[in-house]
Design an enzyme around this catalytic site. Structure first.
Site, PDB file in Angstrom:
ATOM      1  N   GLU A 181      16.178  28.340  14.024  1.00 53.96           N
ATOM      2  CA  GLU A 181      17.442  27.958  13.370  1.00 53.96           C
ATOM      3  C   GLU A 181      17.564  26.439  13.251  1.00 53.96           C
ATOM      4  O   GLU A 181      18.293  25.929  12.410  1.00 53.96           O
ATOM      5  CB  GLU A 181      18.629  28.521  14.154  1.00 53.96           C
ATOM      6  CG  GLU A 181      18.750  27.913  15.528  1.00 53.96           C
ATOM      7  CD  GLU A 181      19.660  28.693  16.462  1.00 53.96           C
ATOM      8  OE1 GLU A 181      20.847  28.806  16.161  1.00 53.96           O
ATOM      9  OE2 GLU A 181      19.162  29.166  17.501  1.00 53.96           O
ATOM     10  N   GLU A 251       1.707  32.745  21.498  1.00 56.56           N
ATOM     11  CA  GLU A 251       1.298  31.371  21.797  1.00 56.56           C
ATOM     12  C   GLU A 251       2.510  30.723  22.449  1.00 56.56           C
ATOM     13  O   GLU A 251       3.483  30.393  21.781  1.00 56.56           O
ATOM     14  CB  GLU A 251       0.899  30.680  20.487  1.00 56.56           C
ATOM     15  CG  GLU A 251      -0.070  29.544  20.700  1.00 56.56           C
ATOM     16  CD  GLU A 251       0.636  28.231  20.864  1.00 56.56           C
ATOM     17  OE1 GLU A 251       1.139  27.976  21.984  1.00 56.56           O
ATOM     18  OE2 GLU A 251       0.674  27.474  19.897  1.00 56.56           O
ATOM     19  N   CYS A 285       3.052  22.187  22.107  1.00 56.32           N
ATOM     20  CA  CYS A 285       2.681  23.143  23.148  1.00 56.32           C
ATOM     21  C   CYS A 285       1.493  22.633  23.958  1.00 56.32           C
ATOM     22  O   CYS A 285       1.533  22.648  25.184  1.00 56.32           O
ATOM     23  CB  CYS A 285       2.403  24.507  22.547  1.00 56.32           C
ATOM     24  SG  CYS A 285       1.404  24.456  21.076  1.00 56.32           S
TER      25      CYS A 285
HETATM   26  P1  NDP Z   1      12.342  30.028  21.803  1.00 58.64           P
HETATM   27  O1  NDP Z   1      11.160  30.692  22.346  1.00 58.64           O
HETATM   28  O2  NDP Z   1      13.672  30.603  22.113  1.00 58.64           O
HETATM   29  O3  NDP Z   1      12.257  29.935  20.198  1.00 58.64           O
HETATM   30  C1  NDP Z   1      11.099  30.200  19.434  1.00 58.64           C
HETATM   31  C2  NDP Z   1      11.436  31.107  18.248  1.00 58.64           C
HETATM   32  O4  NDP Z   1      11.845  32.394  18.718  1.00 58.64           O
HETATM   33  C3  NDP Z   1      12.592  30.594  17.398  1.00 58.64           C
HETATM   34  O5  NDP Z   1      12.386  30.927  16.048  1.00 58.64           O
HETATM   35  C4  NDP Z   1      13.757  31.380  17.971  1.00 58.64           C
HETATM   36  O6  NDP Z   1      14.856  31.417  17.108  1.00 58.64           O
HETATM   37  C5  NDP Z   1      13.128  32.740  18.156  1.00 58.64           C
HETATM   38  N1  NDP Z   1      13.808  33.628  19.077  1.00 58.64           N
HETATM   39  C6  NDP Z   1      14.685  33.327  20.066  1.00 58.64           C
HETATM   40  N2  NDP Z   1      15.050  34.452  20.726  1.00 58.64           N
HETATM   41  C7  NDP Z   1      14.397  35.491  20.139  1.00 58.64           C
HETATM   42  C8  NDP Z   1      14.334  36.900  20.382  1.00 58.64           C
HETATM   43  N3  NDP Z   1      15.032  37.478  21.363  1.00 58.64           N
HETATM   44  N4  NDP Z   1      13.547  37.648  19.597  1.00 58.64           N
HETATM   45  C9  NDP Z   1      12.811  37.092  18.611  1.00 58.64           C
HETATM   46  N5  NDP Z   1      12.836  35.770  18.335  1.00 58.64           N
HETATM   47  C10 NDP Z   1      13.604  34.968  19.094  1.00 58.64           C
HETATM   48  O7  NDP Z   1      12.274  28.496  22.226  1.00 58.64           O
HETATM   49  P2  NDP Z   1      13.468  27.442  22.394  1.00 58.64           P
HETATM   50  O8  NDP Z   1      13.745  26.852  21.070  1.00 58.64           O
HETATM   51  O9  NDP Z   1      14.619  28.032  23.124  1.00 58.64           O
HETATM   52  O10 NDP Z   1      12.762  26.340  23.324  1.00 58.64           O
HETATM   53  C11 NDP Z   1      12.758  26.528  24.726  1.00 58.64           C
HETATM   54  C12 NDP Z   1      11.480  26.036  25.342  1.00 58.64           C
HETATM   55  O11 NDP Z   1      10.366  26.736  24.784  1.00 58.64           O
HETATM   56  C13 NDP Z   1      11.145  24.576  25.089  1.00 58.64           C
HETATM   57  O12 NDP Z   1      11.812  23.748  25.987  1.00 58.64           O
HETATM   58  C14 NDP Z   1       9.653  24.568  25.293  1.00 58.64           C
HETATM   59  O13 NDP Z   1       9.392  24.494  26.670  1.00 58.64           O
HETATM   60  C15 NDP Z   1       9.211  25.917  24.766  1.00 58.64           C
HETATM   61  N6  NDP Z   1       8.715  25.873  23.379  1.00 58.64           N
HETATM   62  C16 NDP Z   1       7.395  26.032  23.178  1.00 58.64           C
HETATM   63  C17 NDP Z   1       6.873  25.944  21.909  1.00 58.64           C
HETATM   64  C18 NDP Z   1       5.418  26.102  21.642  1.00 58.64           C
HETATM   65  O14 NDP Z   1       4.913  25.518  20.671  1.00 58.64           O
HETATM   66  N7  NDP Z   1       4.695  26.900  22.413  1.00 58.64           N
HETATM   67  C19 NDP Z   1       7.723  25.673  20.738  1.00 58.64           C
HETATM   68  C20 NDP Z   1       9.128  25.601  21.046  1.00 58.64           C
HETATM   69  C21 NDP Z   1       9.583  25.686  22.332  1.00 58.64           C
HETATM   70  P3  NDP Z   1      16.001  30.283  17.234  1.00 58.64           P
HETATM   71  O15 NDP Z   1      15.328  28.946  17.406  1.00 58.64           O
HETATM   72  O16 NDP Z   1      16.685  30.378  15.945  1.00 58.64           O
HETATM   73  O17 NDP Z   1      16.797  30.651  18.452  1.00 58.64           O
END
Ligand code: NDP
Length: 479
Positions: A181, A251, A285
């Protein structure tokens, strides 16, 4: 008037009369636009349309699909500057400059998108005869899963979406993408442009928060789920997928360690360490989040790194000279601020540079180096996912290896030194999906990438990545 951005189903913009959510510019706090939120019925419709379009797409020849992927690369190239500007405004990465001075910012993200398209177009997974004798012949062919759900995060919104979309399309799947989002506008702009060269319904996108992602992964018509994001959300998705035995590629987060050996040259490795840790403000990541440096060169490495940190301009991502932008969102900004403040207040480390949020507006936090910390400190053990590098002094190489391996995450790791035998030997002992030597985070579209332990499962990129978005069918013929 605030612009509204709609999602895309079957090549058509959908979103009128839908609830909207705001997308904020992380540099200024200003409203960038309103994005239409997909309802559960919209998600179901996107999957239905994808399912309808998929057989026609899969029926095209492999060569035809490769040609279309090449067209996607050309389309991205033609629109790179406008998409990079959206990434800079919305995600916060600086554009990254022009020419030889380019740094890994928004333009770099667009170049990577093109490179992944081109390499995926050039690869193929031919049918393979795996066994043959006088009695039988066994061939393995690859079949698409059907509709793939792709859930992308906010740190590299376009590049990670391309990592998911392009191999899936190459193998004959249709895709429904759910971007974060926080970074929905750049993604919607990219998908709108890409969809113009694809048959309608082959690539769809639905926008909204986690509940929209949850609705998508719960749809019984989804054949495979590709997810990049946090371990917590990945775990929830895996639980949902398990109920229907739907395969997933996860991932997830990492807390990558880098081990600097006693024979490393501090000056020679400083720039590599810097970008290894601070690329995209540390919101990557696979970037260095714990730096273990041998006692004999610890101070020299810290000194080289702090010279670089102090020289890097942090500021407006749209200004050509900017090297570092803001943290992407409030949640992440608060997390980084809390971890650094707690470390200082508890007297657990010494801030060499940075350490306090910069005055607003925007989520600006300076590049921060912290020494004197130890294993067990929150700033070391928790993935801070921001512009902070804890530096841990070590005495014996075996201790550094044990420290690097002690967490339950294993996405990337690296070892830095001059002796090729010793670096190779240490690399073979570090527990991670990828161990880099004298570089960190250097992913490549031909090279498989994925995590071990709680950093996830499955691989992306290269031929292995194509296999992971297709299922095998063995044809076994009796002679
Ligand atoms: P999330 O895992 O919540 O978000 C990643 C994606 O999943 C977004 O598109 C999110 O939507 C979506 N999502 C959230 N909840 C659900 C669900 N129940 N079912 C399906 N999809 C869902 O990461 P955050 O943005 O909350 O970040 C938190 C932490 O995650 C960071 O501090 C970091 O440590 C880690 N992170 C790791 C990444 C990587 O590249 N491996 C990338 C981003 C974060 P929406 O954003 O709209 O909520």
């Amino acid at each position: 008037m605030t612009p509204q951005f709609n999602f895309l189903i079957g090549g058509r913009a959908v979103g009128d009369a839908r609830e909207c959510f705001a997308v904020i510019n992380p540099s200024t706090g200003e409203l960038l636009g309103e994005v239409a939120k997909a309802s559960p019925a919209d998600v179901a419709e996107a999957v239905r349309v994808a399912q309808q379009a998929q057989p026609g797409w899969a029926a095209r020849s492999d060569q035809e699909r490769a040609e279309t992927i090449r067209l996607l690369a050309a389309t991205l190239r033609d629109n790179a500057e406008q998409l990079a500007a959206w990434v800079a405004r919305e995600q916060g990465k600086p554009l990254g400059g022009l020419g030889p001075e380019t740094v890994p910012g928004a333009r770099f993200e667009l170049s990577a998108c093109q490179a992944w398209c081109e390499v995926n177009a050039s690869l193929s997974v031919p049918h393979e005869v795996v066994f043959e004798d006088q009695t039988r012949r066994d061939e393995v062919m690859r079949e698409p899963y059907g509709v793939i759900a792709a859930i992308a995060p906010w740190n590299w919104p376009l590049m990670i979406a391309i990592w998911q979309i392009v191999p899936a399309l190459r193998m004959g799947n249709a895709v429904v993408l759910k971007p974060s989002e926080y970074t929905s506008i750049a993604t919607l702009e990219m998908v709108r442009i890409l969809a113009q060269v694809l048959p309608p319904g082959v690539l769809n996108v639905v926008t909204g928060a986690g509940d929209v992602g949850a609705a998508l992964v719960q749809d019984p018509r989804i054949g495979k789920i590709l997810f990049t994001g946090s371990t917590a959300t990945g775990s929830r998705i895996a639980a949902i997928a398990a109920q229907r035995i739907v395969p997933t590629t996860l991932e997830l987060g990492g807390n990558d360690a880098a081990v600097v050996l006693p024979d490393a040259d501090p000056q020679a490795i400083a720039m590599g360490l810097f970008w290894g840790a601070f690329i995209n403000m540390g919101q990557t990541c696979a970037c260095i989040k714990r730096l273990y440096v041998h006692d004999s060169i610890h101070d020299a490495v810290v000194s080289e790194l702090s010279d670089l940190v102090r020289a890097m301009p942090v500021g407006d991502p749209l200004a050509e000279g900017t090297v570092m932008g803001p943290i992407q969102n409030r949640m992440q900004f608060d997390k980084v601020t809390r971890l650094v403040r707690d470390t200082v207040q508890q007297g657990r480390g010494r801030v060499v540079c940075g350490g306090e949020p910069l005055p607003g507006p925007g989520y600006f936090f300076p590049l921060t180096l912290i020494t004197g910390v130890r294993d067990g400190d929150a700033i070391v053990d928790e993935e801070q996912f921001g512009p902070v590098l804890p530096i841990i002094r070590y005495d014996k190489v075996e201790e550094a290896i044990a420290s690097a391996n002690r967490l339950d995450l294993g996405l990337g790791a690296s070892v830095w030194g001059q002796d090729p035998v010793q670096t190779r030997q240490v690399a073979s002992q570090l527990q991670a999906g990828t161990v880099w030597v004298n570089q960190h985070g250097a992913v490549h579209p031909m090279v498989p990438f994925g995590g071990t332990k709680r950093s996830g499962w499955g691989v992306e990129f290269g031929v292995d990545g194509l296999k992971s978005v297709s299922t095998q069918r063995v044809i076994s013929i009796r002679k």
